[in-house]
Design a protein around this motif. Sequence first.
Motif, mmCIF file in Angstrom:
data_model
loop_
_atom_site.group_PDB
_atom_site.id
_atom_site.type_symbol
_atom_site.label_atom_id
_atom_site.label_comp_id
_atom_site.label_asym_id
_atom_site.label_seq_id
_atom_site.Cartn_x
_atom_site.Cartn_y
_atom_site.Cartn_z
ATOM 1 N N MET A 58 36.242 40.684 40.287
ATOM 2 C CA MET A 58 36.752 39.327 40.318
ATOM 3 C C MET A 58 37.098 38.980 41.763
ATOM 4 S SD MET A 58 40.198 37.575 38.653
ATOM 5 C CE MET A 58 40.637 39.046 37.876
ATOM 6 N N ASN A 59 36.665 37.807 42.188
ATOM 7 C CA ASN A 59 37.020 37.315 43.503
ATOM 8 C C ASN A 59 38.353 36.579 43.424
ATOM 9 O OD1 ASN A 59 34.581 38.208 44.679
ATOM 10 N ND2 ASN A 59 33.533 36.434 43.840
ATOM 11 N N ASN A 60 38.786 36.043 44.539
ATOM 12 C CA ASN A 60 40.033 35.311 44.564
ATOM 13 C C ASN A 60 39.933 34.064 43.695
ATOM 14 O OD1 ASN A 60 42.213 33.579 45.310
ATOM 15 N ND2 ASN A 60 42.495 34.851 47.122
ATOM 16 N N ILE A 61 40.854 33.910 42.767
ATOM 17 C CA ILE A 61 40.842 32.806 41.809
ATOM 18 C C ILE A 61 40.918 31.444 42.494
ATOM 19 C CG2 ILE A 61 43.345 32.969 41.432
ATOM 20 C CD1 ILE A 61 40.798 31.865 38.796
ATOM 21 N N LEU A 62 41.652 31.345 43.595
ATOM 22 C CA LEU A 62 41.850 30.041 44.235
ATOM 23 C C LEU A 62 40.562 29.416 44.754
ATOM 24 C CD1 LEU A 62 45.179 30.480 46.206
ATOM 25 C CD2 LEU A 62 44.777 29.225 44.099
ATOM 26 N N PHE A 63 39.569 30.220 45.034
ATOM 27 C CA PHE A 63 38.328 29.705 45.580
ATOM 28 C C PHE A 63 37.210 29.636 44.544
ATOM 29 C CE2 PHE A 63 40.669 31.760 49.064
ATOM 30 C CZ PHE A 63 40.960 30.611 49.789
ATOM 31 N N SER A 64 37.556 29.820 43.299
ATOM 32 C CA SER A 64 36.545 29.814 42.243
ATOM 33 C C SER A 64 36.328 28.403 41.694
ATOM 34 C CB SER A 64 36.972 30.742 41.098
ATOM 35 O OG SER A 64 38.094 30.193 40.433
ATOM 36 N N ASP A 65 35.143 28.179 41.163
ATOM 37 C CA ASP A 65 34.848 26.905 40.494
ATOM 38 C C ASP A 65 35.723 26.749 39.255
ATOM 39 O OD1 ASP A 65 32.938 26.164 42.346
ATOM 40 O OD2 ASP A 65 31.274 27.015 41.190
ATOM 41 N N GLU A 66 36.028 27.882 38.619
ATOM 42 C CA GLU A 66 36.856 27.853 37.419
ATOM 43 C C GLU A 66 38.248 27.294 37.732
ATOM 44 O OE1 GLU A 66 35.043 30.414 38.433
ATOM 45 O OE2 GLU A 66 33.728 30.957 36.771
ATOM 46 N N PHE A 67 38.827 27.741 38.858
ATOM 47 C CA PHE A 67 40.152 27.249 39.215
ATOM 48 C C PHE A 67 40.110 25.771 39.592
ATOM 49 C CE2 PHE A 67 43.906 26.509 41.836
ATOM 50 C CZ PHE A 67 44.884 27.008 40.993
ATOM 51 N N SER A 120 44.564 31.707 23.287
ATOM 52 C CA SER A 120 44.299 32.960 22.601
ATOM 53 C C SER A 120 42.793 33.109 22.460
ATOM 54 C CB SER A 120 44.971 32.987 21.231
ATOM 55 O OG SER A 120 44.835 34.257 20.646
ATOM 56 N N SER A 121 42.266 34.196 22.967
ATOM 57 C CA SER A 121 40.829 34.446 22.934
ATOM 58 C C SER A 121 40.371 34.762 21.515
ATOM 59 C CB SER A 121 40.487 35.624 23.851
ATOM 60 O OG SER A 121 39.145 36.028 23.682
ATOM 61 N N LEU A 122 39.210 34.280 21.155
ATOM 62 C CA LEU A 122 38.629 34.595 19.853
ATOM 63 C C LEU A 122 38.267 36.072 19.757
ATOM 64 C CD1 LEU A 122 36.316 31.471 19.357
ATOM 65 C CD2 LEU A 122 38.553 31.914 18.320
ATOM 66 N N ASP A 123 38.085 36.716 20.923
ATOM 67 C CA ASP A 123 37.737 38.135 20.961
ATOM 68 C C ASP A 123 38.968 39.046 20.861
ATOM 69 O OD1 ASP A 123 35.050 37.481 21.236
ATOM 70 O OD2 ASP A 123 35.196 37.427 23.424
ATOM 71 N N GLY A 124 40.153 38.439 20.854
ATOM 72 C CA GLY A 124 41.376 39.219 20.719
ATOM 73 C C GLY A 124 41.977 39.611 22.057
ATOM 74 N N TYR A 125 43.087 40.314 21.969
ATOM 75 C CA TYR A 125 43.804 40.719 23.171
ATOM 76 C C TYR A 125 44.520 42.037 22.919
ATOM 77 C CZ TYR A 125 47.777 38.704 20.644
ATOM 78 O OH TYR A 125 48.724 38.414 19.697
ATOM 79 N N ILE A 126 44.881 42.687 24.019
ATOM 80 C CA ILE A 126 45.647 43.924 23.952
ATOM 81 C C ILE A 126 47.124 43.545 24.040
ATOM 82 C CG2 ILE A 126 46.112 46.154 25.062
ATOM 83 C CD1 ILE A 126 43.250 45.948 26.253
ATOM 84 N N ASP A 127 47.928 44.074 23.148
ATOM 85 C CA ASP A 127 49.340 43.686 23.056
ATOM 86 C C ASP A 127 50.211 44.417 24.087
ATOM 87 O OD1 ASP A 127 51.491 42.269 22.146
ATOM 88 O OD2 ASP A 127 51.774 43.446 20.328
ATOM 89 N N ILE A 128 49.786 44.334 25.353
ATOM 90 C CA ILE A 128 50.546 44.889 26.471
ATOM 91 C C ILE A 128 50.582 43.806 27.553
ATOM 92 C CG2 ILE A 128 50.758 46.770 28.148
ATOM 93 C CD1 ILE A 128 48.958 48.448 26.304
ATOM 94 N N PRO A 129 51.528 42.877 27.430
ATOM 95 C CA PRO A 129 51.524 41.738 28.358
ATOM 96 C C PRO A 129 52.154 42.035 29.720
ATOM 97 C CG PRO A 129 53.367 41.529 26.871
ATOM 98 C CD PRO A 129 52.597 42.762 26.441
ATOM 99 N N ILE A 130 51.767 41.199 30.664
ATOM 100 C CA ILE A 130 52.520 41.074 31.908
ATOM 101 C C ILE A 130 53.499 39.943 31.619
ATOM 102 C CG2 ILE A 130 52.464 40.334 34.320
ATOM 103 C CD1 ILE A 130 49.650 41.428 34.518
ATOM 104 N N ASP A 135 45.381 46.667 39.921
ATOM 105 C CA ASP A 135 46.543 46.145 40.638
ATOM 106 C C ASP A 135 46.208 44.836 41.340
ATOM 107 O OD1 ASP A 135 48.148 48.211 39.787
ATOM 108 O OD2 ASP A 135 47.895 49.405 41.607
ATOM 109 N N SER A 136 45.009 44.718 41.839
ATOM 110 C CA SER A 136 44.571 43.491 42.515
ATOM 111 C C SER A 136 44.536 42.307 41.546
ATOM 112 C CB SER A 136 43.179 43.705 43.133
ATOM 113 O OG SER A 136 42.691 42.502 43.655
ATOM 114 N N ILE A 137 44.029 42.546 40.350
ATOM 115 C CA ILE A 137 43.977 41.490 39.335
ATOM 116 C C ILE A 137 45.398 41.126 38.895
ATOM 117 C CG2 ILE A 137 43.262 40.931 36.979
ATOM 118 C CD1 ILE A 137 40.746 42.640 37.515
ATOM 119 N N LYS A 138 46.235 42.131 38.714
ATOM 120 C CA LYS A 138 47.633 41.868 38.329
ATOM 121 C C LYS A 138 48.339 41.016 39.385
ATOM 122 C CE LYS A 138 48.345 45.964 35.494
ATOM 123 N NZ LYS A 138 49.046 47.262 35.370
ATOM 124 N N GLU A 139 48.052 41.291 40.647
ATOM 125 C CA GLU A 139 48.655 40.514 41.733
ATOM 126 C C GLU A 139 48.223 39.045 41.646
ATOM 127 O OE1 GLU A 139 48.408 40.414 46.574
ATOM 128 O OE2 GLU A 139 48.242 42.355 45.583
#
Length: 161
Positions: A1-10, A70-80, A106-110
């Motif tokens: 994953m690249n930096n979110i701020l520079f993504s088309d998605e953001f 909430s994703s249709l594919d589900g999630y892991i019940d260990i949140p940040i 750690d980079s993604i968590k940041e």
Amino acid sequence: MNNILFSDEFKKFWSCINEDYDDMKVFFSRLQKAMPFVAEYLCIGRFSVSFSCPNIYTKSITTISKEIYSSLDGYIDIPITKKYTTADKGTFTIQIYPCTGEIWTDSIKEQLLYFMDIIYKLGSRAHITDTFAKSVYIDSQTGAYNSAGLTKYATNLSMKG
């Protein structure tokens, strides 16, 4: 994953969410519409918020809890989880859960923590605007309409017939 701020998605997320809000419920509703633009990119399986603050007019606590995504594919019940304290001694809590099968580095968590800060700032602004908008019409000591509030209320009643 690249930096979110520079993504088309953001950019899509930001164009959907970047408005002035004077109501927390409206803000959360708009956030629900914007979140799908970044959720897959950030591998978010679930995103929830809880907002609780003292209501200076009724002397009670206002609480809003909302599942934003909430994703249709589900999630892991260990949140940040990140809990913020508002200027009026309220709380704004954000929880982000990873998609099923995803392990965040750690980079993604940041980046996610930074993203949570952005959401908090936007929500905090909506809360301040909401409080200020109400203060024009309501006396903070009594919780009753002031003269401007009574005038507005009477005008609304007369327009309804």
